[in-house]
Design a protein around this motif. Structure first.
Motif, PDB file in Angstrom:
ATOM      1  N   ALA A 160      17.800   5.311  10.935  1.00  0.00           N
ATOM      2  CA  ALA A 160      18.328   4.557   9.691  1.00  0.00           C
ATOM      3  C   ALA A 160      17.256   3.524   9.398  1.00  0.00           C
ATOM      4  O   ALA A 160      17.212   3.083   8.023  1.00  0.00           O
ATOM      5  CB  ALA A 160      19.640   3.896   9.933  1.00  0.00           C
ATOM      6  N   SER A 161      16.356   3.104  10.288  1.00  0.00           N
ATOM      7  CA  SER A 161      15.666   1.848  10.037  1.00  0.00           C
ATOM      8  C   SER A 161      14.128   2.025  10.362  1.00  0.00           C
ATOM      9  O   SER A 161      13.236   1.107  10.178  1.00  0.00           O
ATOM     10  CB  SER A 161      16.308   0.781  10.833  1.00  0.00           C
ATOM     11  N   TYR A 162      13.692   3.177  10.834  1.00  0.00           N
ATOM     12  CA  TYR A 162      12.223   3.400  11.112  1.00  0.00           C
ATOM     13  C   TYR A 162      11.348   3.038  10.037  1.00  0.00           C
ATOM     14  O   TYR A 162      10.213   2.686  10.406  1.00  0.00           O
ATOM     15  CB  TYR A 162      12.046   4.728  11.660  1.00  0.00           C
ATOM     16  N   GLN A 163      11.736   3.229   8.870  1.00  0.00           N
ATOM     17  CA  GLN A 163      10.507   2.813   7.693  1.00  0.00           C
ATOM     18  C   GLN A 163      10.290   1.450   7.504  1.00  0.00           C
ATOM     19  O   GLN A 163       9.112   0.914   7.129  1.00  0.00           O
ATOM     20  CB  GLN A 163      10.836   3.585   6.591  1.00  0.00           C
ATOM     21  N   THR A 164      11.376   0.703   7.654  1.00  0.00           N
ATOM     22  CA  THR A 164      11.146  -0.699   7.572  1.00  0.00           C
ATOM     23  C   THR A 164      11.202  -1.454   8.819  1.00  0.00           C
ATOM     24  O   THR A 164      10.532  -2.624   8.643  1.00  0.00           O
ATOM     25  CB  THR A 164      12.713  -1.393   7.047  1.00  0.00           C
ATOM     26  N   ASP A 165      11.378  -0.814   9.805  1.00  0.00           N
ATOM     27  CA  ASP A 165      10.960  -1.630  11.320  1.00  0.00           C
ATOM     28  C   ASP A 165      10.562  -0.418  12.255  1.00  0.00           C
ATOM     29  O   ASP A 165      10.994  -0.210  13.288  1.00  0.00           O
ATOM     30  CB  ASP A 165      12.232  -1.956  11.958  1.00  0.00           C
ATOM     31  N   PRO A 166       9.062  -0.066  11.888  1.00  0.00           N
ATOM     32  CA  PRO A 166       8.560   0.777  12.795  1.00  0.00           C
ATOM     33  C   PRO A 166       8.187   0.617  14.422  1.00  0.00           C
ATOM     34  O   PRO A 166       8.092   1.296  15.128  1.00  0.00           O
ATOM     35  CB  PRO A 166       7.127   1.091  12.007  1.00  0.00           C
ATOM     36  N   HIS A 167       8.133  -0.877  14.320  1.00  0.00           N
ATOM     37  CA  HIS A 167       7.909  -1.292  15.804  1.00  0.00           C
ATOM     38  C   HIS A 167       9.218  -0.909  16.532  1.00  0.00           C
ATOM     39  O   HIS A 167       8.816  -0.616  17.857  1.00  0.00           O
ATOM     40  CB  HIS A 167       7.645  -2.916  15.627  1.00  0.00           C
ATOM     41  N   LYS A 168      10.243  -1.505  16.178  1.00  0.00           N
ATOM     42  CA  LYS A 168      11.277  -0.983  16.898  1.00  0.00           C
ATOM     43  C   LYS A 168      11.402   0.545  17.254  1.00  0.00           C
ATOM     44  O   LYS A 168      11.774   0.638  18.407  1.00  0.00           O
ATOM     45  CB  LYS A 168      12.713  -1.564  16.052  1.00  0.00           C
ATOM     46  N   CYS A 169      11.100   1.069  16.266  1.00  0.00           N
ATOM     47  CA  CYS A 169      11.422   2.720  16.377  1.00  0.00           C
ATOM     48  C   CYS A 169      10.484   3.179  17.437  1.00  0.00           C
ATOM     49  O   CYS A 169      10.851   4.132  18.369  1.00  0.00           O
ATOM     50  CB  CYS A 169      10.730   3.296  15.185  1.00  0.00           C
ATOM     51  N   ARG A 188       9.418  13.238  19.322  1.00  0.00           N
ATOM     52  CA  ARG A 188       8.076  12.763  19.479  1.00  0.00           C
ATOM     53  C   ARG A 188       7.303  12.638  17.995  1.00  0.00           C
ATOM     54  O   ARG A 188       6.297  11.737  17.801  1.00  0.00           O
ATOM     55  CB  ARG A 188       7.090  13.860  20.133  1.00  0.00           C
ATOM     56  N   LEU A 189       7.725  13.574  17.289  1.00  0.00           N
ATOM     57  CA  LEU A 189       7.235  13.498  15.871  1.00  0.00           C
ATOM     58  C   LEU A 189       7.747  12.483  15.006  1.00  0.00           C
ATOM     59  O   LEU A 189       6.799  11.505  14.439  1.00  0.00           O
ATOM     60  CB  LEU A 189       7.388  14.778  15.134  1.00  0.00           C
ATOM     61  N   LEU A 190       9.097  12.176  15.386  1.00  0.00           N
ATOM     62  CA  LEU A 190       9.415  10.766  14.541  1.00  0.00           C
ATOM     63  C   LEU A 190       8.637   9.408  15.168  1.00  0.00           C
ATOM     64  O   LEU A 190       8.302   8.650  14.385  1.00  0.00           O
ATOM     65  CB  LEU A 190      11.100  10.578  14.951  1.00  0.00           C
ATOM     66  N   ARG A 191       8.460   9.519  16.547  1.00  0.00           N
ATOM     67  CA  ARG A 191       7.764   8.340  17.010  1.00  0.00           C
ATOM     68  C   ARG A 191       6.153   8.402  16.508  1.00  0.00           C
ATOM     69  O   ARG A 191       5.503   7.222  16.250  1.00  0.00           O
ATOM     70  CB  ARG A 191       7.464   8.525  18.621  1.00  0.00           C
ATOM     71  N   ALA A 192       5.565   9.503  16.328  1.00  0.00           N
ATOM     72  CA  ALA A 192       4.175   9.781  15.605  1.00  0.00           C
ATOM     73  C   ALA A 192       4.424   9.114  14.175  1.00  0.00           C
ATOM     74  O   ALA A 192       3.409   8.393  13.833  1.00  0.00           O
ATOM     75  CB  ALA A 192       3.658  11.092  15.570  1.00  0.00           C
ATOM     76  N   GLU A 193       5.283   9.358  13.409  1.00  0.00           N
ATOM     77  CA  GLU A 193       5.425   8.746  12.109  1.00  0.00           C
ATOM     78  C   GLU A 193       5.563   7.135  12.147  1.00  0.00           C
ATOM     79  O   GLU A 193       4.921   6.465  11.420  1.00  0.00           O
ATOM     80  CB  GLU A 193       6.706   9.581  11.256  1.00  0.00           C
ATOM     81  N   CYS A 194       6.424   6.780  13.024  1.00  0.00           N
ATOM     82  CA  CYS A 194       6.653   5.270  13.312  1.00  0.00           C
ATOM     83  C   CYS A 194       5.039   4.816  13.720  1.00  0.00           C
ATOM     84  O   CYS A 194       4.742   3.692  13.208  1.00  0.00           O
ATOM     85  CB  CYS A 194       7.536   4.934  14.342  1.00  0.00           C
ATOM     86  N   ALA A 195       4.512   5.402  14.515  1.00  0.00           N
ATOM     87  CA  ALA A 195       3.276   4.879  14.933  1.00  0.00           C
ATOM     88  C   ALA A 195       2.209   4.702  13.740  1.00  0.00           C
ATOM     89  O   ALA A 195       1.332   3.850  13.661  1.00  0.00           O
ATOM     90  CB  ALA A 195       2.687   5.673  16.066  1.00  0.00           C
ATOM     91  N   ILE A 196       2.140   5.726  12.883  1.00  0.00           N
ATOM     92  CA  ILE A 196       1.472   5.776  11.572  1.00  0.00           C
ATOM     93  C   ILE A 196       1.780   4.637  10.744  1.00  0.00           C
ATOM     94  O   ILE A 196       0.830   3.975  10.185  1.00  0.00           O
ATOM     95  CB  ILE A 196       1.300   7.026  10.824  1.00  0.00           C
ATOM     96  N   LEU A 197       3.039   4.287  10.472  1.00  0.00           N
ATOM     97  CA  LEU A 197       3.368   3.303   9.838  1.00  0.00           C
ATOM     98  C   LEU A 197       2.917   2.116  10.350  1.00  0.00           C
ATOM     99  O   LEU A 197       2.655   0.930   9.416  1.00  0.00           O
ATOM    100  CB  LEU A 197       5.143   3.394   9.504  1.00  0.00           C
ATOM    101  N   GLN A 198       3.053   1.773  11.728  1.00  0.00           N
ATOM    102  CA  GLN A 198       2.572   0.772  12.432  1.00  0.00           C
ATOM    103  C   GLN A 198       1.212   0.530  12.589  1.00  0.00           C
ATOM    104  O   GLN A 198       0.626  -0.456  13.064  1.00  0.00           O
ATOM    105  CB  GLN A 198       3.243   0.616  13.808  1.00  0.00           C
TER     106      GLN A 198
END
Length: 497
Positions: A160-169, A188-198
């Protein structure tokens, strides 16, 4: 008679041939109807850790078994082998089929829970665990149902919040993957997406690599890999990856969208550069902003932001430029050349402000602190300009005299001068003392216009340079511009526009 004998012997030959064929057929191996040899072979292979051979024999035995209970037992063995081979998706499919046919098999339910957790399917694992508790309470102690529900809740929050809080993701998924879901490719792919945002590109690359090693044509992974490459500025490699994705799945919407966006982004940048060359600053800024909106955080983000800030400086737009450049500086990585130049562009805009020297000095000092030797020439030049402008602070301010901002155009300066000249013409004043005061004011107005209407003098004035050889500003301005003021007794006060 001979013809009859010939027919007789032909018939005998035919009978002997048919008998031979029948005898030969009877000697062939009859179809296998007994599953026992296959089951024995499968068990032996399983004992010797020859899992592929065991699977093959279990598969041959299955069609020969008609009892559902025995069939499920064979399927259970197959699921166990899939689990040992780390083919968790196939194990999941088999275990779900078993559970649908017989939900009372505790060992299979237990394995199903474990597989679902390993694959990050926490919602399904919670439901399967509840079924297991009905059949065999306490059969699986770790992870407990409470732990599964906690993982389920945490994953839901991340989604619900990974786009606004990628660090927490990043931190939450790292914990969930290491604790429960080491083979959850989706996580793992969701984590990769968060890493790119971060902008944590090493983490993104590691997660994507793990997925592609297991599934080389995983289109979601390929799309993210292309996005990662684009963020690094490897445009050609990003395009190649997207072509690979679309070759595998021509209708893949994610890869298709990215491919179109890259082409659109290239067009926007080209148009923006053309607008800069044509000095159409607003249109250039608009194209750059469209580009940033398209990619959110592109590989050349700071470069594009810097060009936006510089466009406001070129336009001398203090009102919009200073707040926009401030937002831009706050987004940039400190210490880079683009950051330093954006700070210095903002300082230049402060120079154009009334009473903006203090803020300009702060920006110059900030740029010098972060420069580490970069852009030294520009910093030295601006420090010299700052000192000149400080010395000028006690001198005449021609902009104040005419009542125009430092960003005023030549047309605005001329209009302001005309208005001031009419308002302050000495012929409009009665009394000798007042006329002298008006005359002095008129000389200041004329002097201000003399400087600000001349591009070279205006540039030198703006840079704090002396306008005569004496270090002063006023000598040599005669105040005769040929304007016929139209006032009676105009005498010496004549001006032209």
């Amino acid at each position: 008679m001979l013809r009859l004998k010939s027919r007789f012997f032909s018939s005998i030959g035919l009978i002997l041939l048919l008998t031979s064929i029948l005898f030969s057929t009877s000697q062939c191996e009859s179809p296998q109807t007994d599953p026992a040899p296959f089951l024995t072979a499968a068990s032996n292979h399983l004992s010797n850790h020859k899992y592929a051979e065991a699977l093959e024999n279990f598969s041959k035995a299955l069609p020969l078994i008609y009892d559902q209970k025995e069939q499920l037992q064979i399927h259970s063995k197959r699921a166990e082998i899939y689990y040992l081979l780390k083919k968790y998706d196939m194990a999941l499919e088999t275990l779900k089929m078993i559970a649908q046919k017989d939900s009372s098999r505790a060992a299979d339910l237990k394995m199903l829970v474990q597989v679902e957790m390993r694959l990050g399917k926490f919602d399904d694992a919670v439901e399967s665990m509840r079924e297991l508790e009905k059949v065999a309470p306490g059969a699986l102690r770790s992870p407990s149902l409470t732990q599964m529900q906690d993982a389920q809740r945490r994953l839901k929050q991340v989604r619900a919040s990974y786009q606004t809080d990628p660090h927490k993701c990043l931190t939450e998924l790292s914990s969930l993957i290491s604790s429960y879901a080491s083979d959850a490719l989706e996580l793992r792919l969701l984590r990769a997406e968060c890493a790119i945002l971060q902008r944590a590109f090493k983490i993104a690359a590691a997660e994507i690599k793990q997925v592609l090693e297991k599934e080389p044509l995983n289109t979601h992974a390929l799309a993210l890999y292309a996005q990662y490459l684009y963020k690094l500025g490897a445009i050609d490699k990003a395009k190649d990856t997207l072509r690979r994705c679309l070759t595998s799945d021509p209708d893949n919407k994610l890869c298709m969208k990215q491919h179109k966006n890259i082409k659109k982004g290239e067009r926007l940048l080209l148009k923006a550069e053309i607008k800069l060359e044509d000095k159409k600053w607003d249109e250039a800024v608009d194209r750059f902003n469209q580009y940033l909106e398209l990619f959110k955080d592109p590989y050349n983000r700071d470069e594009v932001l810097g060009k936006i800030c510089n466009a406001y400086l070129q336009k001398k737009d203090i009102k919009k430029g200073i707040p926009e450049c401030t937002k831009i500086v706050d987004q940039m990585d400190p210490g880079t050349s683009t950051f330093i130049n954006a700070v210095l562009d903002r300082a230049e805009l402060h120079f154009l402000e009334e009473d903006g020297l203090e803020d300009a000095e702060k920006d110059i000092n900030l740029a010098e602190t972060d420069s580490q030797g970069q852009e030294g020439k520009r910093i030295r030049s601006m420090k010299q300009k700052l000192e000149r402008l400080k010395r000028m602070a006690s001198r005449k301010d021609y902009y104040k005299i005419l009542g125009v901002p430092k960003s005023a155009t030549k047309k605005e300066i001329k209009k302001a001068y005309r208005k001031k000249a009419i308002e302050n013409h000495p012929d409009r004043v009665q009394g000798e003392d007042d006329r002298k005061k008006a005359g002095k004011k008129m000389r200041d107005i004329t002097e201000a216009y003399e400087v600000l209407s001349d591009p070279d003098k205006k540039r030198r004035f703006d840079n704090g340079e002396d306008l005569d050889g004496n270090g002063g500003q006023g000598g040599g301005f005669q105040g005769h511009h040929g304007f016929q003021g139209g006032f009676p007794g105009g005498g010496e006060w004549t001006f032209h526009f």
